[in-house]
Write an enzyme that holds these catalytic residues in place. Structure first.
Site, PDB file in Angstrom:
ATOM      1  N   ARG A 140     -13.287   6.459   8.876  1.00 52.50           N
ATOM      2  CA  ARG A 140     -12.460   5.078   8.964  1.00 52.50           C
ATOM      3  C   ARG A 140     -13.498   3.988   8.115  1.00 52.50           C
ATOM      4  NH1 ARG A 140      -7.520   2.693   8.839  1.00 52.50           N
ATOM      5  NH2 ARG A 140      -7.462   0.728   9.916  1.00 52.50           N
ATOM      6  N   HIS A 155      -7.874  -5.208  -0.731  1.00 51.54           N
ATOM      7  CA  HIS A 155      -6.540  -4.392  -0.603  1.00 51.54           C
ATOM      8  C   HIS A 155      -5.734  -4.992   0.603  1.00 51.54           C
ATOM      9  CE1 HIS A 155      -3.952  -1.145  -0.784  1.00 51.54           C
ATOM     10  NE2 HIS A 155      -4.138  -0.961   0.538  1.00 51.54           N
ATOM     11  N   ASP A 182      -8.871  -5.885  -5.189  1.00 53.97           N
ATOM     12  CA  ASP A 182      -8.567  -4.849  -4.608  1.00 53.97           C
ATOM     13  C   ASP A 182      -9.122  -3.502  -5.532  1.00 53.97           C
ATOM     14  OD1 ASP A 182      -7.346  -2.230  -3.662  1.00 53.97           O
ATOM     15  OD2 ASP A 182      -5.318  -3.093  -3.589  1.00 53.97           O
ATOM     16  N   SER A 220       0.811  -1.245   0.110  1.00 56.64           N
ATOM     17  CA  SER A 220       0.034  -0.111   0.126  1.00 56.64           C
ATOM     18  C   SER A 220       1.102   1.183   0.038  1.00 56.64           C
ATOM     19  CB  SER A 220      -0.984  -0.031   1.222  1.00 56.64           C
ATOM     20  OG  SER A 220      -1.820   0.813   1.135  1.00 56.64           O
TER      21      SER A 220
END
Lengths: 376, 376
Positions: free
Chosen positions: A199, A328, A294, A130
């Site tokens: 979040r 991801h 992803d 990432s």
């Protein structure tokens, strides 16, 4: 700093595992993702499991019996490295949004200042996923003579507009929370609602449809409830809410803004005219890993990265396309797909296998798909 | 109502185009998406372009020279049909969140009450995309004897947890805006911030990565700006902001909550024990269209729908898998892929082509991919 501004003092928090050998040739630098600290793995001083606990350790993918492993907290973060929540020594107050805009280049430069400090001239490998995968690439682009091989997992060579969109929305949640107060909330109420919502959106981008189908399907919070309301009905909703809740108070909202923005601004081509020019600076062996599910760093970006590296003359590109259902976050979960590849790559002996000695453009190297994983 | 509650009075707003023939056999019912009104196409009383302007009209995919076309505003909506912003005749006040939870079944039942009112026993076709595609399926499940064929575009037979997640986040944005006031904001300040953010998230789910790459790439709002801040840098960010802004005041937040929740609760299997049982009620010809870049209604859901329909004994399933770059919104934009298929399907003569007369389970019918579209 790349986009202007000066830090009068820089702290970089780091942790290490394993022993450095005499010629200092066994250093592996691990770059953390957006929200991770330097605590990649537990150790006697801090027995809490690290964010890459199963991947780093004796006999693991990153083998601490063989390598001296360093992981840093990202510049701009909130776990010991300088960031918006640290004190500005010139004012005696926390920086807040007076902290300069951070770039991935700045993050990597700070890490190499640390390597200088530790007397390490060269790393055996630069490894990251990432944001960490962006940093890993950047390390080899900025310091080609100081990096012997790199691993870039679920990352990219430039941020795609759909990834920017997903991060922009998270920043907006925080910045529209009145408690954010333009970044100066350290002495006032905490922007928890915005942080929590950010979040929750983040979690949506980190995981994937196939996993949620297996894990939650249409399971309900209360299977016996027949009447419905506008409140959450399904387990997937309470899962997102829970993820938002637990993260909202353990990370600094300003750090999220700064690091998220650095990811948006990431583009290897920016300083070199083109992606090809930028990536042609990387002449060490590269492992690129991507995941088909992803949605944040879509698979075509890792395909492109592997391809442009090869076109730019790199004869030692290993590309794995994983069909994991974890989206991801696969890099945190998939020991089989991610772990095995990384281990093999880090432990292959360059000279004996002839890596980098092939010069013919016709040699097709290691450009393989792993279609037969065991997830479904 | 399916989940409890009673509406003392129901209004259903509708618009029509074309002429009903003598035996009332040329009626096409169009089901709108979440945020659309009954105004699918302009007409003399309202010359403003409709939401499906290019698809409905003389010679169009839904040909108003041939068909009498009806489009309704969804129950729970805010464009003339009963919804949370309409007056409760028993209290003299707007319902707000005292409006009962709405299901897709309720929406379709209300439409068929309208058909009764208009003296229409049977529709030639039930056509819809997204929420409209859920309604279209539901029409044939609830009233198999009143629907002659159905088109379901970019929809599904049950809402997937990842779609629920994306809608839950939008609802949460609205419901955490203090101005939302538990749904009773009609006499107070409007929850604009939450509504705007919700639509920005919605927009992210409606479009797709490949389109944004082509359209925005990494273009900047101010290409000359070298220094950076936490504010939007890229055109994709101002695009999302603009989409949120224009929508935020033209739709009722409570309507968005109710309709969005109805979509989450949608599951054909719920009332029939299994998907197979529910879909086996549909024995008329069905056209299913899906788009590979759709992240809100992923393509595997339309594949599954087409497949289960066939397995449940339907011999007249046409399935098109489009590779459009427009994601979920393809149904609003793609005249070539969506328009042509719909037109052919609506105008095929059942008896002459032998549709529905095949009884062998071995006949493989029309299960085709259209891989050669002209988008890239």
């Amino acid at each position: 700093m790349k986009y202007g501004g000066i830090l009068p003092k820089v702290d970089i928090a780091y942790e290490t595992w394993g022993e450095m050998n005499e010629d200092r040739s066994n250093v592996v630098l691990i770059h953390a993702g957006l929200s991770a600290s330097s605590h990649a793995r537990s150790h006697p001083d801090n027995p809490k499991p690290g964010w890459w606990e199963k991947f780093v350790g004796p006999g693991c993918a990153v083998d601490t019996d063989k390598f001296f492993v360093i992981c840093t907290n990202t510049l701009g973060g909130c776990y010991g490295s300088s960031g918006p929540s640290t004190m500005n020594p010139l004012t005696g107050k926390q920086y807040g949004t007076t902290f300069p805009v951070v770039s991935v280049n700045d993050m990597v430069r700070a890490q190499f200042l640390l390597l200088n400090h530790l007397g390490i001239q060269k790393v055996h490998a630069s490894v990251g996923s990432s944001l960490g995968g962006m940093c890993s690439l950047t390390a080899a682009v900025l310091y080609p003579e100081r990096v012997d091989r790199i691993v870039s997992i679920s990352a990219c060579a430039w941020s795609h507009p759909s990834s920017i969109a997903m991060r922009y929305l998270q920043r907006k949640c925080i910045m529209t929370d009145a408690n954010w107060n333009k970044g100066h909330y350290y002495d006032g109420p905490f922007p928890k609602l915005g942080m929590k919502l950010a979040r929750e959106i983040g979690t949506m981008t980190y995981r994937s449809g196939p996993e949620w189908d297996t894990r939650f399907g249409r399971k309900r919070i209360d299977p016996n409830q027949k009447e419905q309301s506008l409140c959450p009905t399904f387990l997937i909703e309470s899962y997102l809410e829970h993820q938002g809740e637990i993260f909202s108070t353990k990370f600094d909202p300003n750090s999220l803004l700064y690091i998220s923005k650095a990811m948006d601004l990431f583009d290897i081509s920016e300083d070199f005219g083109s992606l090809h020019e930028g990536l042609s600076r990387i002449q060490c062996p590269v492992m690129v890993i991507g995941v088909q599910t992803d949605i944040l760093f879509p698979i075509w970006q890792q395909r492109e990265l592997a391809q442009v590296l090869q076109e730019a003359g790199n004869n030692a590109v290993t590309f794995y396309e994983l069909n994991s259902i974890y989206g991801h976050d696969t890099f945190l979960l998939d020991l089989n797909g991610v772990g095995a590849g990384v281990k093999g790559f880090l432990e292959t002996h360059l000279k004996e296998t002839g890596w980098l000695t092939k010069t013919s453009k016709d040699v097709k190297v290691n450009f393989s798909h792993t279609k037969n994983c065991v997830y479904y």
